[in-house]
Enzyme design. Structure first.
Site, PDB file in Angstrom:
ATOM      1  CD  GLU A 116       4.253   0.658   7.007  1.00  0.00           C
ATOM      2  OE1 GLU A 116       5.098   0.976   7.865  1.00  0.00           O
ATOM      3  OE2 GLU A 116       3.902   1.413   6.068  1.00  0.00           O
TER       4      GLU A 116
ATOM      5  CG  ASP B 157      -0.196   0.057   2.542  1.00  0.00           C
ATOM      6  OD1 ASP B 157       0.769  -0.717   2.699  1.00  0.00           O
ATOM      7  OD2 ASP B 157      -0.575   0.864   3.419  1.00  0.00           O
TER       8      ASP B 157
END
Length: 481
Positions: free
Chosen positions: A188, A121
């Site tokens: 994250e 991400d």
């Protein structure tokens, strides 16, 4: 009598100088240089794979906010196309729908496994800065032997490097000596629920890694220019994370008749007082060790201070405090990141709120930080509450652990004249969830002075990408030694 006192002081001074010089000269040795290897050629397909991964905008906006799951699923479809051998020989399962855990069985399952981590991400590109990019943020452009795009440095190049190294080794018929797990998180940049679920599963399955390797430290030339050699900052611990709400509830009203103090006034004064004083410094043992390892390459005065911390620690701390990056290594940091109040220009708001983010040194707790905030603000009208889940900031990985020594050795092999040193990661990583049940959690990538990290023109030199692939190849092939 006066002569005796003078003589005593003279002897004491000479003794002090003698001890300082003895420690300094004993400390002043050459920093060792170990042989590196020539990096293998980078296949064109590897660059194509990285650039294709960057073109998929796997953006996370904040904890609890929706994401475009189509983009995340498209990313995994791309990985399956690009790495057929990985998906033929390794098993994988999904967690929280979008994170994945891969398992590569080794020859000796009795050996404790290693875990390689990355996340795919990325943070959004701010609308206000989009025009300042010199390339399309999600274009994956290659310019001047550098790959540009949001997420290339944080952290898609790491994930792609792991899969590139694995695909190459599988094509050669290689099987690792011990089991490997690849933990790839999808969030994250928010709170890391995916990695948290993976860690919980591994703990429930009684899988106890001997080493976990994630992002964190990197190679730098910019921070230690006097050494004239690259320094590998191998993080063996990270700071904890906690945010606090500071809220003021004070009667508002019409802006034409303001009270002596408004909610905004009270909150602003509190934030100013909070920023006027820092939490006390603490030089952790791993930071002492870092300076011990780079000290021989510094100036005589710097070596003297490092060799005699019992006398010069405050002088050293004073130098560290001058730079925001080094200051963050020696204390818990506290800073307002969001301030909210008001809805109309002629209405005095009744509520003013700030979110204050803290990064907590190992050994300190969120309660310690809350106590400091309350004392520093010193205003009962400012209500202080915890606003996030506390991160675990457990003990540092041992420098003689197999995991640390393997990472250190791999770094020597892929970087000429490098000086590996232990380091404290000031940013939070997904690996924190593995800390309670793993022997050594290391946070390091062999990229060099990352540029555009969470900012404009995020990029990575092709040479760094090539180094990362070979680095992971060494980790995979030498993990059983």
């Amino acid at each position: 009598m006066i002569k005796k006192i003078f003589l005593f002081l003279l002897v004491a001074a000479l003794l002090l100088v003698g001890i300082v010089l003895f420690n300094t000269f004993r400390f002043s040795k050459e920093i060792p240089i170990k042989a590196s290897k020539e990096l293998p050629a980078l296949p064109d397909s590897a660059l194509s794979h990285l650039r294709a991964a960057i073109r998929i905008p796997t953006i996370t906006f904040g904890d609890g906010l929706p994401v475009d799951t189509l983009q995340f699923n498209t990313f995994w479809q791309l990985m399956e196309q690009q790495y057929p051998l990985v998906h033929q020989h390794l098993t994988h399962q999904s967690f929280n729908a979008l994170s994945r855990l891969y398992h590569w069985p080794g020859k000796h399952p009795e050996q404790k496994p290693y875990v390689l981590m990355a996340h795919f991400d990325v943070v959004p590109v701010e609308a206000a800065t989009a025009k300042q990019w010199t390339v399309a943020p999600f274009g994956g452009e290659l310019k001047n032997d550098t790959v540009y795009g949001r997420g290339v440095a944080d952290d898609k190049a790491s994930l792609i490097s792991i899969l590139e190294a694995t695909e190459k080794l599988l094509a050669q018929g290689f099987q690792p000596e011990r089991d490997f797990y690849f933990s790839f998180g999808n969030d994250e940049e928010t709170i890391g629920h995916g990695a948290q679920a993976i860690a919980k599963y591994m703990q429930e399955q009684k899988i106890k890694p001997e080493m976990v390797l994630d992002e964190g430290g990197e190679i730098t030339r910019e921070h230690f220019p006097e050494l004239k050699r690259p320094v590998a900052l191998i993080a063996v611990a990270e700071k904890g994370y906690m945010s606090f709400d500071l809220t003021v509830d004070q009667a508002g009203g019409h802006s034409s008749t303001p009270a002596k103090e408004t909610a905004i006034d009270i909150l602003s004064k509190g934030l100013v007082k909070l920023r006027e004083k820092q939490m006390p410094y603490k030089v952790l043992p791993l930071i002492h060790e870092m300076f011990q390892r780079i000290g021989p390459g510094l100036s005589f005065a710097q070596r003297m201070a490092i060799a005699n911390p019992w006398l010069f620690e405050k002088v050293l701390v004073g130098q560290l405090e001058k730079d925001k990056s080094s200051n963050a290594l020696i204390r818990t940091t506290i800073v307002p990141t969001i301030v909210q109040s008001g809805m109309k220009d002629n209405v005095i708001p009744s509520v003013a709120k700030a979110i204050v983010n803290t990064r907590i040194l190992p050994g300190q707790t969120p309660d310690d930080v809350e106590f400091f905030i309350r004392g520093q603000v010193d205003d009962a009208r400012i209500v202080v509450t915890k606003a996030s889940q506390a991160d675990y900031n457990g003990p540092a990985a041992a420098l003689d652990s197999k995991g640390y020594l393997l990472v250190e050795n791999a770094t020597y092999q892929v970087t000429k004249d490098v000086i590996p040193v232990p380091f404290l990661s000031v940013g939070a990583t997904d690996s924190k969830y593995f800390q309670p049940f793993s022997e050594a959690v290391i946070k390091f990538l062999p990229s060099t002075d990352s540029k555009g990290f969470h900012g404009i023109d995020e990029r990575m030199p092709v040479s760094d990408f090539k180094r990362m692939i070979y680095f992971y190849q060494i980790i995979l092939t030498q993990a059983g030694k």
